[in-house]
Design a protein around this motif. Structure first.
Motif, PDB file in Angstrom:
ATOM      1  N   ASP A  14     -19.332 -15.865  42.604  1.00 41.43           N
ATOM      2  CA  ASP A  14     -19.153 -15.199  41.308  1.00 41.43           C
ATOM      3  C   ASP A  14     -20.345 -15.443  40.390  1.00 41.43           C
ATOM      4  N   LYS A  15     -20.801 -16.693  40.342  1.00 39.86           N
ATOM      5  CA  LYS A  15     -21.945 -17.021  39.474  1.00 39.86           C
ATOM      6  C   LYS A  15     -23.239 -16.441  40.046  1.00 39.86           C
ATOM      7  N   LEU A  16     -23.332 -16.391  41.365  1.00 45.85           N
ATOM      8  CA  LEU A  16     -24.529 -15.828  42.000  1.00 45.85           C
ATOM      9  C   LEU A  16     -24.716 -14.374  41.590  1.00 45.85           C
ATOM     10  N   VAL A  17     -23.614 -13.620  41.557  1.00 43.28           N
ATOM     11  CA  VAL A  17     -23.691 -12.194  41.244  1.00 43.28           C
ATOM     12  C   VAL A  17     -23.800 -11.949  39.741  1.00 43.28           C
ATOM     13  N   SER A  18     -22.953 -12.591  38.972  1.00 42.42           N
ATOM     14  CA  SER A  18     -22.874 -12.247  37.550  1.00 42.42           C
ATOM     15  C   SER A  18     -23.979 -12.864  36.710  1.00 42.42           C
ATOM     16  N   ILE A  76     -41.281   2.061  34.763  1.00 45.60           N
ATOM     17  CA  ILE A  76     -39.835   2.266  34.726  1.00 45.60           C
ATOM     18  C   ILE A  76     -39.124   1.154  35.489  1.00 45.60           C
ATOM     19  N   SER A  77     -39.742   0.629  36.563  1.00 50.54           N
ATOM     20  CA  SER A  77     -39.102  -0.462  37.299  1.00 50.54           C
ATOM     21  C   SER A  77     -39.019  -1.714  36.443  1.00 50.54           C
ATOM     22  N   SER A  78     -40.102  -2.046  35.733  1.00 50.92           N
ATOM     23  CA  SER A  78     -40.078  -3.227  34.860  1.00 50.92           C
ATOM     24  C   SER A  78     -39.048  -3.067  33.755  1.00 50.92           C
ATOM     25  N   ARG A  79     -39.043  -1.890  33.119  1.00 55.21           N
ATOM     26  CA  ARG A  79     -38.102  -1.676  32.007  1.00 55.21           C
ATOM     27  C   ARG A  79     -36.654  -1.746  32.495  1.00 55.21           C
ATOM     28  N   THR A  80     -36.385  -1.152  33.655  1.00 57.34           N
ATOM     29  CA  THR A  80     -35.010  -1.130  34.158  1.00 57.34           C
ATOM     30  C   THR A  80     -34.548  -2.521  34.569  1.00 57.34           C
ATOM     31  N   VAL A  81     -35.403  -3.269  35.283  1.00 57.57           N
ATOM     32  CA  VAL A  81     -35.014  -4.606  35.712  1.00 57.57           C
ATOM     33  C   VAL A  81     -34.818  -5.519  34.510  1.00 57.57           C
ATOM     34  N   GLN A  82     -35.664  -5.377  33.496  1.00 55.19           N
ATOM     35  CA  GLN A  82     -35.476  -6.164  32.274  1.00 55.19           C
ATOM     36  C   GLN A  82     -34.135  -5.843  31.629  1.00 55.19           C
ATOM     37  N   ALA A  83     -33.782  -4.568  31.589  1.00 52.22           N
ATOM     38  CA  ALA A  83     -32.493  -4.176  31.003  1.00 52.22           C
ATOM     39  C   ALA A  83     -31.327  -4.765  31.803  1.00 52.22           C
ATOM     40  N   ILE A  84     -31.434  -4.721  33.140  1.00 55.77           N
ATOM     41  CA  ILE A  84     -30.366  -5.285  33.978  1.00 55.77           C
ATOM     42  C   ILE A  84     -30.276  -6.797  33.779  1.00 55.77           C
ATOM     43  N   ALA A  85     -31.450  -7.457  33.701  1.00 57.45           N
ATOM     44  CA  ALA A  85     -31.459  -8.914  33.528  1.00 57.45           C
ATOM     45  C   ALA A  85     -30.808  -9.319  32.208  1.00 57.45           C
ATOM     46  N   LYS A  86     -31.047  -8.528  31.165  1.00 58.71           N
ATOM     47  CA  LYS A  86     -30.525  -8.892  29.844  1.00 58.71           C
ATOM     48  C   LYS A  86     -29.085  -8.442  29.631  1.00 58.71           C
ATOM     49  N   GLU A  87     -28.727  -7.272  30.164  1.00 57.53           N
ATOM     50  CA  GLU A  87     -27.431  -6.685  29.838  1.00 57.53           C
ATOM     51  C   GLU A  87     -26.519  -6.471  31.043  1.00 57.53           C
ATOM     52  N   GLY A  88     -27.070  -6.574  32.260  1.00 60.12           N
ATOM     53  CA  GLY A  88     -26.310  -6.212  33.454  1.00 60.12           C
ATOM     54  C   GLY A  88     -25.018  -6.979  33.628  1.00 60.12           C
ATOM     55  N   ARG A  89     -25.008  -8.256  33.266  1.00 57.67           N
ATOM     56  CA  ARG A  89     -23.806  -9.066  33.481  1.00 57.67           C
ATOM     57  C   ARG A  89     -22.607  -8.526  32.710  1.00 57.67           C
ATOM     58  N   LYS A  90     -22.864  -7.839  31.583  1.00 58.41           N
ATOM     59  CA  LYS A  90     -21.772  -7.268  30.795  1.00 58.41           C
ATOM     60  C   LYS A  90     -21.145  -6.069  31.495  1.00 58.41           C
ATOM     61  N   TYR A  91     -21.900  -5.454  32.407  1.00 57.85           N
ATOM     62  CA  TYR A  91     -21.422  -4.252  33.083  1.00 57.85           C
ATOM     63  C   TYR A  91     -21.234  -4.464  34.577  1.00 57.85           C
ATOM     64  N   GLY A  92     -21.241  -5.729  35.020  1.00 60.41           N
ATOM     65  CA  GLY A  92     -20.963  -6.025  36.418  1.00 60.41           C
ATOM     66  C   GLY A  92     -22.107  -5.771  37.369  1.00 60.41           C
ATOM     67  N   VAL A  93     -23.350  -5.851  36.879  1.00 63.66           N
ATOM     68  CA  VAL A  93     -24.522  -5.637  37.733  1.00 63.66           C
ATOM     69  C   VAL A  93     -25.328  -6.929  37.783  1.00 63.66           C
ATOM     70  N   GLY A  94     -25.482  -7.495  38.983  1.00 66.77           N
ATOM     71  CA  GLY A  94     -26.239  -8.728  39.153  1.00 66.77           C
ATOM     72  C   GLY A  94     -27.544  -8.484  39.882  1.00 66.77           C
ATOM     73  N   LEU A  95     -28.499  -9.384  39.669  1.00 70.82           N
ATOM     74  CA  LEU A  95     -29.824  -9.290  40.285  1.00 70.82           C
ATOM     75  C   LEU A  95     -30.052 -10.473  41.220  1.00 70.82           C
ATOM     76  N   GLU A 110     -26.412 -22.210  37.967  1.00 74.90           N
ATOM     77  CA  GLU A 110     -24.970 -22.044  37.825  1.00 74.90           C
ATOM     78  C   GLU A 110     -24.245 -21.766  39.134  1.00 74.90           C
ATOM     79  N   ALA A 111     -24.958 -21.358  40.161  1.00 77.79           N
ATOM     80  CA  ALA A 111     -24.301 -21.052  41.432  1.00 77.79           C
ATOM     81  C   ALA A 111     -23.978 -22.305  42.231  1.00 77.79           C
ATOM     82  N   VAL A 112     -24.496 -23.467  41.814  1.00 76.80           N
ATOM     83  CA  VAL A 112     -24.191 -24.730  42.483  1.00 76.80           C
ATOM     84  C   VAL A 112     -23.590 -25.696  41.480  1.00 76.80           C
ATOM     85  N   ARG A 113     -22.728 -26.566  41.976  1.00 81.86           N
ATOM     86  CA  ARG A 113     -22.084 -27.521  41.085  1.00 81.86           C
ATOM     87  C   ARG A 113     -23.076 -28.555  40.599  1.00 81.86           C
TER      88      ARG A 113
END
Length: 591
Positions: A156-160, A458-477, A540-543
């Protein structure tokens, strides 16, 4: 009292969560044998324990030897080495606390000078590394400290919370990615979704049976499907960037207006769309052949003496074949026919546009099977089917193999694929296929090739957007790279977990360490001494931060090194082999 063989010394000083330990001068060996197991004292990255009543504090060794002494004592030692009096020194950082049988990251209390310090046995390590939920964890290898203990990640932490796998060439990076993907695919999760952007086609063989591969020039016999990226779904500026040549701002706006009018006309046929919401960036089908023909015709038109009536065509063109209308050549001086005074002077750009559309290596973009609009902008298949094809094939992993895409546009295509995917999940967040109800993990192999620091692609802008906001919409990197120093620091800092394999370049090591939690930065020098397939995992993916050894994948990736001593022992190939190579080159195919 009976001597406790795990007792090695006592706390000398405490600064924040950093603890200096003075080892007992009478301790018999650096390699004690306890209950039949040999332990090494003072290994960087190994654990020590400080019992405090009903609780045990655990820490990672970060330094050993004279330099681990407290600063004041170190100064005195330089003047008088005998002051050490046979004692050895260790320094560690506190990382977790055990109360009863429960272990938690972080500590509520601190040790004090004189507290006893003990070795961590295998029984202790089972408490530290155990406790993962079987449903929400994956096993990727063994703990380096004890190979009988599994190395696990919280799925869960790995993805989110995003993750990065970093390591030099030959460190076992591709094998690590394969193991993580196989571990995810091996879970009983029928709705799992992983989208892997694979620029070199490395993972199709190692993940066979657990993935569906999409590539240009697909081999249907291998279960591959043709990769389609419809040009009309690309943002306007990225579409124009595909074509050679430059446009002035005025001419770009002129073509943008034409594209907008085409998309608005197509939207009427689609139905259910608000005209005011449609822009040139909207993913609405339109005919690029008809767009080119209309633009080209306007530039070539000549007029009669009244300068209003177009001349009669000498050759009738065809937008379907990208053939231009031909008009009588303009006369000299004040004699008819006359040039079009409103022409934009973009014939050179249009010629480049035509050649790119006709280029067979761009067919996946301009003639995607089933997604090519007719001259009126009507398509047999639309984006919903494309997304369903990518994610509804019954396998948990979708590999988009970009190895056959022309290198000059690969970065743009990768960025557009990411944007198309992220936008679909963002706008579908309230549906069952949105990221909130069906999360998506995006794996970016060789991330430094399309995520360079300071680049406005566009790749840099999109990945930055996913990195900053993706977790709110269920998209992990999951970023995978051998050059972390070339990555955008904003994106790397957003990765909640770091898996760092062997790394020798000082700049790359510096970026990895800066992305790790502060306490682990003293372990930077360990990175260059890791074995192949060994990694330091933190976040966060490891204890608890761990040094682990990845499993070895049964089927190697295409990036595996060839064994020269064996392969060079084979007979020399004949001319026919080179004929096959040249034919494949000319056909742009491996079949």
């Amino acid at each position: 009292m009976k001597h406790n063989p795990t007792h090695i010394g006592q706390v000398e000083s405490v600064s924040g969560n950093s603890v200096t330990i003075k080892m007992a001068s009478s301790y018999p060996s650096n390699m004690p044998i306890i209950e039949g197991t040999v332990y090494r004292i003072g290994q960087i990255g190994s654990f020590l324990k400080i019992p405090l009543g009903y609780a045990n504090l655990y820490g990672l060794v970060t330094q050993a030897g004279v330099m681990a002494m407290p600063d004041a004592l170190l100064m005195a030692y330089k003047e008088n080495p005998s002051i050490v009096d046979g004692h050895r020194w260790l320094q560690m950082i506190l990382v977790g606390e055990q109360v009863g049988s429960n272990f938690e990251r972080g500590v509520l209390q601190s040790p004090t000078s004189g507290d006893q310090v003990h070795l961590v046995t295998n029984d202790d390590l089972r408490v530290v590394y155990g406790g993962y939920n079987a449903q929400s964890s994956i096993v990727i290898g063994n703990q380096s400290a004890s190979e009988g203990l599994e190395a696990q990640l919280d799925l869960d932490k790995l993805v989110s919370r995003h993750c990065a796998i970093l390591g030099s060439t030959g460190s076992g990076k591709s094998n690590a990615v394969s193991i993580v993907m196989k571990a995810i695919a091996g879970k009983p999760l029928p709705s799992a979704r992983v989208l892997m952007i694979d620029p070199h086609g490395e993972y199709s063989s190692s993940l066979r049976g657990k993935c569906r591969v999409f590539r240009v020039g697909a081999n249907a016999a291998e279960g591959e499907e043709e990769l389609c990226v419809p040009y009309w779904a690309l943002p306007f500026r990225e579409l124009m960037a595909i074509f050679p040549g430059k446009l002035s701002d005025q001419n770009e706006d002129y073509i943008r207006g034409k594209v907008l009018s085409f998309k608005r006309a197509s939207a009427i046929g689609l139905g259910g769309l608000r005209a005011e919401s449609i822009t040139a960036d909207s993913p609405i089908p339109f005919s690029i052949a008809q767009l080119w023909f209309d633009l080209d015709n306007f530039e070539r038109t000549t007029f009669r003496a009244d300068r209003i009536t177009p001349e009669t065509l000498t050759t009738v063109g065809d937008p379907a074949t990208l053939t231009s209308n031909q008009y009588p050549i303009a006369g000299l001086g004040a004699s008819a026919p006359f040039l079009n005074q409103k022409a934009k002077g973009i014939l050179g750009f249009l010629d480049g546009m035509r050649s790119r559309i006709l280029d067979q290596s761009y067919s996946f973009l301009f003639k995607p099977n089933g997604y090519t609009p007719d001259l009126n902008g009507v398509v047999p298949s639309d984006l919903p089917l494309l997304y369903s094809t990518w994610f509804g094939h019954g396998f948990p992993i979708s590999i988009l193999d970009l190895s056959a895409i022309p290198s000059e546009v690969m970065q743009t295509i990768a960025g557009c694929i990411l944007k198309l995917t992220y936008d679909a999940l963002f706008w579908g967040q309230k549906t069952v296929v949105g990221g909130k109800l069906q999360p998506l993990l995006i794996v970016l192999d060789e991330a430094h090739t399309y995520l360079k620091a300071g680049e406005e692609s566009i790749s840099s802008r999109t990945v930055q957007a996913i990195a900053k906001e993706g977790r709110k919409y269920g998209v992990g990197l999951l970023l995978v790279t051998q050059r972390p120093s070339e990555l955008d620091e904003t994106v790397l800092s957003q990765c909640g977990s770091i898996i760092a394999l062997r790394m020798t370049n000082s700049r790359d090591k510096g970026h990895v360490v800066s992305a790790m939690q502060d306490e682990l930065r003293e372990m930077a020098d360990v990175l260059s001494g890791l074995r192949t397939g060994e990694a330091i995992v933190s976040g966060e993916a490891v204890r608890i931060p761990s040094r682990i050894k990845f499993f070895q994948s049964n089927s190697s990736t295409k990036s595996s090194d060839p064994v020269a001593s064996k392969l060079w022992a084979n007979p020399s190939p004949n001319v026919a082999t080179y004929e096959t190579s040249v034919r494949n080159w000319r056909n742009q195919s491996f079949n």
